[in-house]
Design a protein around this motif. Structure first.
Motif: not given
Length: 273
Positions: A183, A194, A233, A235, A237-238, A241-242, A245
């Motif tokens: 990601t 994760t 999130p 999921q 992957e989400a 990514a968060a 960020t």
């Protein structure tokens, strides 16, 4: 090595930081590969080399202050945002601290352990056999519990969170193959763990962002805390990514103390999961 680290641990923090700053520049000048990676990572984040040169000395200070943090008297620690911890503990929730390779990440866990109580931190055991006794001994600090990057270590962290305790992770560390997803990190794909989202989801723990600012002239450290915005999130992957960020936002608070030389975009180790 333990004897050497104990000897260095008695030196004043300003002296250690002075020595470390010099060592950081020596490493930067002596290693073309390190310079290229440092400049490329900074450029990927939108910084010119001249804007983050302070991070060259900061990397050396991180190394030089380690003996003091592992074997010496606790340094002076100030807090910014400690009310977030107080509120989470008052609600009876465990806490997942997410800290990038920014400033002194060792002091964030030690600061919590000294002020609040037990915290379990995820760490990668030293690959070189001669280093393991040093690292293992250094992790034996009051209220500071080390969990290896294994299934047993993950179970250890889950148990701590379910008991309302805290755990600490470096989510911008490249996990072994099979324990992360690709990601963007500053716009470039990076293999990202994760685990943080899974820990929070399975235990109901609160997620807090933290980093330890290295104060000038060896005056100690300031731990900065930020609340996780909204809900993590579900999921993987989400969630990854968060997390990236949020790590980017913390790094932009003080880019001169980030480890730009860290190989963030490397391939994960095979067969370690």
């Amino acid at each position: 090595m333990i004897t050497l680290f104990r000897a260095l641990a008695v030196l004043p923090l300003p002296l250690l930081h002075g020595i470390g700053g010099l060592l950081g520049w020596i490493a930067f000048i002596a290693s073309p590969a390190y310079r290229r990676r440092f400049a490329a990572n900074a450029r990927q984040a939108g910084y010119r080399l001249g804007e983050v040169l302070g991070a060259v000395a900061a990397a050396g200070r991180l190394l030089a202050e380690t003996p003091r943090l592992w074997f010496g008297a606790p340094p002076r620690v100030l807090w910014s945002g400690a009310e977030l911890i107080d509120a989470a503990r008052a609600r009876g929730h465990g806490i997942v601290f997410l800290t990038p390779h920014l400033g002194c990440f060792e002091v964030t866990a030690q600061g919590y352990a000294g002020r609040y109580g037990p915290i379990t931190v995820l760490y990668r055991p030293a690959r070189k056999a001669w280093l393991r006794p040093l690292v293992d001994r250094a992790r034996l600090r009051p209220n500071l519990i080390a969990a290896p990057t294994t299934l047993a270590g993950v179970k250890q962290m889950l148990k701590a969170l379910k008991a309302g305790q805290a755990v600490g992770l470096l989510p911008d560390q490249v996990p072994p193959d099979g324990l992360g997803v690709w990601t963007p990190f500053f716009g470039q794909p990076a293999y990202t763990m994760t685990l943080s989202a899974r820990l929070a989801a399975q235990t109901g723990a609160e997620v807090l962002l933290a980093w330890g600012e290295r104060l000038g002239w060896g005056r100690g450290f300031r731990i900065h805390l930020r609340a996780w915005p909204g809900t993590m999130p579900a999921q993987p992957e989400a969630a990854a990514a968060a997390v990236n960020t949020q790590m980017e936002a913390l790094i932009r608070e003080c880019p001169s103390q980030y480890l730009w030389g860290y190989a963030r975009y490397k391939q994960p180790r095979k067969g370690a999961a």
